[in-house]
Design a protein around this motif. Sequence first.
Motif: not given
Length: 626
Positions: A243-267
Amino acid sequence: MPDWEKRFRAPRVGLPEWAEDAPDRSLFVSNATGTYELYAWDRATGAQRQVTDRPNGTTDGVLTPDGRWIWWFSDTDGDEFGVWLRQPFDGADGADGAGADGGESGEASGADEPAAPGLEPSYPAGLALGRDGTAVVGRSTDEEGSTIHVVAPGSEPREIYRHRESAGVGDLSHDGTLIAVEHTEHGDAMHSVIRVVRLDGTAVAELDDTKGGTEELGLSVMGFAPVAGDTRLLVGHQRRGRWEPMVWDPLTGVETALAIDLPGDVGADWFPDGSALLIAHDHQARGELWRYELASGELTRVETPAGSIGGAGARPDGAIEFLWSSAEQPPQVRSTSGRAVLDPPGFKAPVSVPVSDAWVDGPGGRVHALVQKPEGEGPFPTVFDIHGGPTWHDSDSFAAGPAAWVDHGFAVVRVNYRGSTGYGRAWTDALKHRVGLIELEDIAAVREWAVASGLADPERLVLSGGSWGGYLTLLGLGTQPEAWALGLAAVPVADYVTAYHDEMEALKAMDRTLLGGTPEEVPERFEASSPLTYVDQVRAPVYISAGVNDPRCPIRQIDNYVERLQQRGAPHEVYRYDAGHGSLVVEERIKQLRLEIDFAQRHLSLPGPGRGPAADRTEEQRALPE
């Protein structure tokens, strides 16, 4: 009063949640009266007021964005089936209420009224409250399946969503025009799809990771951006095996991946201005916090003590408040500002002993276990305290139950078996089809290690747990009858087929996912995973406790299992109590643990105050309340 009882009775407070547009107005949960209830807290004046006052407690409550109203869920004696009520933040007459910190106070004084008139009772399935008074209410019933209603001020509820599979409200955008819905219309209750709709139910966009690959991946709603005019949605995903986060804009469809390099789950959660994220990182049973700058990708550690984070939030001034504890130290509400946040009244809970880590080779990979032990040299009588869920995990956090067993001379081992969270998607998703049996393989591997290492006395091994842990206890007693000297099962699944037919609809969907269908479609899998199938093989004495109003592990299926034990004349004791899936009443929790400890001491011939071997007690003394 012994230390183990003090740990239950010591007043506690949960992490305060505040109104987004009125951050001085907060809501928290406390056991200050002996029952877990909701409290309102005005930070500007320091006044606190008890919001709810019910015999079996209340924990589900939400503040409106302007802080004027408190919504809370009213069920019947813990059955989780009910309606949303609301009351003014200041109470019926503006009087202060019973403070959990000993401040100016009195009893609950709110005037409750229906928060969503026109909606019939149901199981809750998410709630989102808008700035204009609009509410989005998720519901679930056996007859209707999942429904979502929009309730505008002065209007009748309007249904905008309905499906037989499980679904719920994720969030409402800052401007109140977009609703994020988590649904499982594809039939896999473990892996949700996100659909964004408008207030009339028309679809805007859908994010679906369950298609196009060899394995289905889940998504979760973490929240819309808290800024006017910003339609970005924070989404949890599993595309990289955790589990890790990203940002999504449902109006534009743009998905932004986040560079969070940590082991395990990330909220993650938003900082109030939308420029950064508060990252909750969970790895190997410990938690920590980080700040992630969305513009630069900079990741900065937030200093917290070693242990577990039970929740966190960023205040408008940039300070971070978090609920922290460790196995040794009781929970505390802390702030990065250095100021005291919320301190419960009365005495403090006694400390316990720290945990140590054990990593054991199992049939599906290395299994992580947490160990606490009393003073002295082993081998000790040992309780394998199995967590519920199954999608949950034990952590280095304060727990009064395991600490009580240590006080009584037992070692305690908690196993994060396959199915547990925090160890990657493959570990969590490994349960399907051989439900229960897979977890018990991992528990067996840790049990063998505990005996071989000299920690555990092989003649005094106790299998114990609540909910899914109670289910694994009964299943383990039947499938591994020579391994365990005793079993303690709280609110368990005991007869899987009957449990399926009687449980709440959302859990039926989960069971269909885990087992691949209904009892009629895959009878052999339900039979293989049901404790009732193996009840005649049970040799160890078994203690069962159950809430008569439990919608998750209903009482009829437990009665079926107990009846089979009775027919065999197998040693067992049963305690039924008037609540749902566990109790929110402190004295009831103490009573239940006291009965379990007494049962274990008698049947393992261990010394205890005023106790002796079971054979020395009368039938009346041996019998527990039915």
